[in-house]
Design a protein around this motif. Structure first.
Motif, PDB file in Angstrom:
ATOM      1  N   MET A 156       0.810  -1.180   0.000  1.00 36.16           N
ATOM      2  CA  MET A 156       0.000   0.000   0.000  1.00 36.16           C
ATOM      3  C   MET A 156       0.862   1.256   0.000  1.00 36.16           C
ATOM      4  SD  MET A 156      -3.069   0.449  -0.292  1.00 36.16           S
ATOM      5  CE  MET A 156      -4.658   0.660   0.334  1.00 36.16           C
ATOM      6  N   GLU A 157       2.008   1.148   0.638  1.00 32.21           N
ATOM      7  CA  GLU A 157       2.896   2.316   0.686  1.00 32.21           C
ATOM      8  C   GLU A 157       3.383   2.725  -0.703  1.00 32.21           C
ATOM      9  OE1 GLU A 157       5.038  -1.433   1.756  1.00 32.21           O
ATOM     10  OE2 GLU A 157       3.406  -0.381   2.723  1.00 32.21           O
ATOM     11  N   TYR A 158       3.438   1.754  -1.618  1.00 34.08           N
ATOM     12  CA  TYR A 158       3.858   2.063  -2.982  1.00 34.08           C
ATOM     13  C   TYR A 158       2.781   2.884  -3.703  1.00 34.08           C
ATOM     14  CZ  TYR A 158       7.119  -1.603  -1.757  1.00 34.08           C
ATOM     15  OH  TYR A 158       8.064  -2.352  -1.117  1.00 34.08           O
ATOM     16  N   VAL A 159       1.538   2.534  -3.465  1.00 32.93           N
ATOM     17  CA  VAL A 159       0.427   3.287  -4.051  1.00 32.93           C
ATOM     18  C   VAL A 159       0.409   4.696  -3.482  1.00 32.93           C
ATOM     19  CG1 VAL A 159      -2.081   3.402  -4.289  1.00 32.93           C
ATOM     20  CG2 VAL A 159      -0.919   1.195  -4.445  1.00 32.93           C
ATOM     21  N   TYR A 160       0.611   4.807  -2.177  1.00 35.76           N
ATOM     22  CA  TYR A 160       0.660   6.136  -1.557  1.00 35.76           C
ATOM     23  C   TYR A 160       1.780   6.982  -2.154  1.00 35.76           C
ATOM     24  CZ  TYR A 160      -2.477   4.373   2.081  1.00 35.76           C
ATOM     25  OH  TYR A 160      -3.536   3.855   2.763  1.00 35.76           O
ATOM     26  N   ALA A 161       2.913   6.353  -2.363  1.00 33.61           N
ATOM     27  CA  ALA A 161       4.041   7.076  -2.954  1.00 33.61           C
ATOM     28  C   ALA A 161       3.690   7.555  -4.360  1.00 33.61           C
ATOM     29  CB  ALA A 161       5.282   6.170  -2.995  1.00 33.61           C
ATOM     30  N   ALA A 162       3.034   6.699  -5.133  1.00 37.76           N
ATOM     31  CA  ALA A 162       2.634   7.085  -6.491  1.00 37.76           C
ATOM     32  C   ALA A 162       1.616   8.220  -6.444  1.00 37.76           C
ATOM     33  CB  ALA A 162       2.068   5.881  -7.225  1.00 37.76           C
ATOM     34  N   LEU A 163       0.664   8.149  -5.526  1.00 38.85           N
ATOM     35  CA  LEU A 163      -0.319   9.221  -5.396  1.00 38.85           C
ATOM     36  C   LEU A 163       0.332  10.537  -4.975  1.00 38.85           C
ATOM     37  CD1 LEU A 163      -3.295   7.347  -3.716  1.00 38.85           C
ATOM     38  CD2 LEU A 163      -3.226   8.316  -6.018  1.00 38.85           C
ATOM     39  N   LEU A 221       3.429  11.458  -5.629  1.00 35.26           N
ATOM     40  CA  LEU A 221       4.130  11.965  -6.807  1.00 35.26           C
ATOM     41  C   LEU A 221       3.145  12.577  -7.801  1.00 35.26           C
ATOM     42  CD1 LEU A 221       6.706   9.082  -7.310  1.00 35.26           C
ATOM     43  CD2 LEU A 221       7.239  11.445  -6.698  1.00 35.26           C
ATOM     44  N   HIS A 222       2.023  11.927  -7.993  1.00 32.43           N
ATOM     45  CA  HIS A 222       1.001  12.442  -8.908  1.00 32.43           C
ATOM     46  C   HIS A 222       0.483  13.791  -8.429  1.00 32.43           C
ATOM     47  CE1 HIS A 222      -2.341  12.527 -11.696  1.00 32.43           C
ATOM     48  NE2 HIS A 222      -3.133  12.772 -10.665  1.00 32.43           N
ATOM     49  N   LYS A 223       0.199  13.885  -7.154  1.00 31.61           N
ATOM     50  CA  LYS A 223      -0.317  15.131  -6.569  1.00 31.61           C
ATOM     51  C   LYS A 223       0.702  16.262  -6.718  1.00 31.61           C
ATOM     52  CE  LYS A 223      -3.108  17.613  -4.037  1.00 31.61           C
ATOM     53  NZ  LYS A 223      -4.357  18.114  -4.531  1.00 31.61           N
ATOM     54  N   ALA A 224       1.969  15.923  -6.615  1.00 37.31           N
ATOM     55  CA  ALA A 224       3.034  16.925  -6.740  1.00 37.31           C
ATOM     56  C   ALA A 224       3.319  17.277  -8.200  1.00 37.31           C
ATOM     57  CB  ALA A 224       4.312  16.404  -6.084  1.00 37.31           C
ATOM     58  N   GLY A 225       2.661  16.589  -9.121  1.00 33.46           N
ATOM     59  CA  GLY A 225       2.860  16.874 -10.541  1.00 33.46           C
ATOM     60  C   GLY A 225       4.118  16.241 -11.107  1.00 33.46           C
ATOM     61  N   LYS A 226       4.672  15.296 -10.396  1.00 33.38           N
ATOM     62  CA  LYS A 226       5.893  14.613 -10.843  1.00 33.38           C
ATOM     63  C   LYS A 226       5.530  13.371 -11.660  1.00 33.38           C
ATOM     64  CE  LYS A 226       8.596  17.087  -8.069  1.00 33.38           C
ATOM     65  NZ  LYS A 226       9.784  17.779  -8.368  1.00 33.38           N
ATOM     66  N   GLU A 227       6.451  12.961 -12.495  1.00 35.90           N
ATOM     67  CA  GLU A 227       6.271  11.725 -13.252  1.00 35.90           C
ATOM     68  C   GLU A 227       6.470  10.547 -12.308  1.00 35.90           C
ATOM     69  OE1 GLU A 227       8.120   9.437 -17.134  1.00 35.90           O
ATOM     70  OE2 GLU A 227       8.837  11.431 -16.613  1.00 35.90           O
ATOM     71  N   ILE A 228       5.648   9.526 -12.482  1.00 36.03           N
ATOM     72  CA  ILE A 228       5.747   8.356 -11.612  1.00 36.03           C
ATOM     73  C   ILE A 228       6.698   7.361 -12.259  1.00 36.03           C
ATOM     74  CG2 ILE A 228       4.464   6.491 -10.502  1.00 36.03           C
ATOM     75  CD1 ILE A 228       1.998   8.332 -10.619  1.00 36.03           C
ATOM     76  N   THR A 229       7.937   7.359 -11.759  1.00 35.55           N
ATOM     77  CA  THR A 229       8.965   6.446 -12.258  1.00 35.55           C
ATOM     78  C   THR A 229       9.391   5.521 -11.131  1.00 35.55           C
ATOM     79  OG1 THR A 229      10.786   7.911 -11.654  1.00 35.55           O
ATOM     80  CG2 THR A 229       9.816   8.207 -13.859  1.00 35.55           C
ATOM     81  N   GLU A 261      -0.810   2.583 -17.693  1.00 34.02           N
ATOM     82  CA  GLU A 261      -2.043   2.367 -18.446  1.00 34.02           C
ATOM     83  C   GLU A 261      -3.268   3.013 -17.786  1.00 34.02           C
ATOM     84  OE1 GLU A 261      -2.391  -1.831 -18.872  1.00 34.02           O
ATOM     85  OE2 GLU A 261      -0.366  -2.046 -19.645  1.00 34.02           O
ATOM     86  N   VAL A 262      -3.099   3.645 -16.642  1.00 36.43           N
ATOM     87  CA  VAL A 262      -4.226   4.168 -15.862  1.00 36.43           C
ATOM     88  C   VAL A 262      -4.203   5.686 -15.857  1.00 36.43           C
ATOM     89  CG1 VAL A 262      -5.227   4.247 -13.537  1.00 36.43           C
ATOM     90  CG2 VAL A 262      -4.241   2.126 -14.393  1.00 36.43           C
ATOM     91  N   ASP A 263      -5.398   6.283 -16.042  1.00 35.92           N
ATOM     92  CA  ASP A 263      -5.541   7.727 -15.887  1.00 35.92           C
ATOM     93  C   ASP A 263      -5.902   7.981 -14.414  1.00 35.92           C
ATOM     94  OD1 ASP A 263      -5.979  10.421 -16.001  1.00 35.92           O
ATOM     95  OD2 ASP A 263      -7.637  10.315 -17.446  1.00 35.92           O
ATOM     96  N   ASP A 293      -6.224  10.619 -12.589  1.00 35.21           N
ATOM     97  CA  ASP A 293      -7.238  11.641 -12.322  1.00 35.21           C
ATOM     98  C   ASP A 293      -8.649  11.073 -12.470  1.00 35.21           C
ATOM     99  OD1 ASP A 293      -5.526  13.792 -11.696  1.00 35.21           O
ATOM    100  OD2 ASP A 293      -5.138  14.125 -13.833  1.00 35.21           O
ATOM    101  N   GLU A 294      -8.877  10.285 -13.489  1.00 39.42           N
ATOM    102  CA  GLU A 294     -10.203   9.692 -13.703  1.00 39.42           C
ATOM    103  C   GLU A 294     -10.545   8.697 -12.596  1.00 39.42           C
ATOM    104  OE1 GLU A 294     -12.730  10.277 -15.872  1.00 39.42           O
ATOM    105  OE2 GLU A 294     -11.512  12.020 -16.399  1.00 39.42           O
ATOM    106  N   VAL A 295      -9.567   7.922 -12.190  1.00 35.63           N
ATOM    107  CA  VAL A 295      -9.795   6.954 -11.117  1.00 35.63           C
ATOM    108  C   VAL A 295     -10.147   7.686  -9.823  1.00 35.63           C
ATOM    109  CG1 VAL A 295      -8.714   5.168  -9.688  1.00 35.63           C
ATOM    110  CG2 VAL A 295      -8.330   5.198 -12.152  1.00 35.63           C
ATOM    111  N   LEU A 296      -9.438   8.754  -9.532  1.00 38.00           N
ATOM    112  CA  LEU A 296      -9.719   9.515  -8.315  1.00 38.00           C
ATOM    113  C   LEU A 296     -11.098  10.171  -8.369  1.00 38.00           C
ATOM    114  CD1 LEU A 296      -6.239  11.159  -7.628  1.00 38.00           C
ATOM    115  CD2 LEU A 296      -7.305   9.252  -6.412  1.00 38.00           C
ATOM    116  N   LYS A 297     -11.479  10.674  -9.539  1.00 38.34           N
ATOM    117  CA  LYS A 297     -12.810  11.284  -9.676  1.00 38.34           C
ATOM    118  C   LYS A 297     -13.900  10.251  -9.460  1.00 38.34           C
ATOM    119  CE  LYS A 297     -11.586  14.974 -12.851  1.00 38.34           C
ATOM    120  NZ  LYS A 297     -11.683  15.473 -14.239  1.00 38.34           N
ATOM    121  N   SER A 298     -13.742   9.087 -10.046  1.00 40.91           N
ATOM    122  CA  SER A 298     -14.771   8.050  -9.905  1.00 40.91           C
ATOM    123  C   SER A 298     -14.815   7.512  -8.479  1.00 40.91           C
ATOM    124  CB  SER A 298     -14.539   6.920 -10.892  1.00 40.91           C
ATOM    125  OG  SER A 298     -13.352   6.232 -10.581  1.00 40.91           O
TER     126      SER A 298
END
Length: 105
Positions: A1-8, A10-18, A47-49, A51-56
């Motif tokens: 779960m910590e990996y997903v949090y890290a990706a989120l 990075l996404h929130k900060a506008g960084k590329e998720i590498t 393969e996932v958008d 922003d769309e996942v968070l909105k839904s």
């Protein structure tokens, strides 16, 4: 779960998720990074958008709890207690009458 949090994060900060960035965030949180999990996460997120996942996810209706009727429970309990008290009083009266009958009987 910590990996997903890290990706989120990075996404929130506008960084590329590498892989490197996710690993840095996870390690900065004091967690030992698992390269295989990070690689799999980054591959899936390509393969996932997000922003769309968070909105839904936030648009889903939340079920509201229905409060239990408070007023109905007390009268039932009070009635049961009254019935028990009446039964005790009837037994006492019967015992008293039996005692009187024994005196005259």
């Amino acid at each position: 779960m910590e990996y997903v949090y890290a990706a989120l994060l990075l996404h929130k900060a506008g960084k590329e998720i590498t892989e490197d960035d996710v690993k840095k965030v996870v390690e900065a949180a004091g967690v030992k990074a698992d390269d295989v999990r990070i690689k799999a996460l980054v591959a899936v997120l390509d393969e996932v958008d997000i922003d769309e996942v968070l909105k839904s996810a936030t648009a889903a209706p939340v079920a509201q709890a229905v409060p239990a009727p408070v007023g109905e429970a007390k009268p039932v309990e009070e009635e049961k207690e009254k019935e028990k008290e009446e039964e005790k009083e009837e037994k006492k009266e019967e015992e008293a009458l039996e005692g009187l009958a024994a005196l005259f009987g």
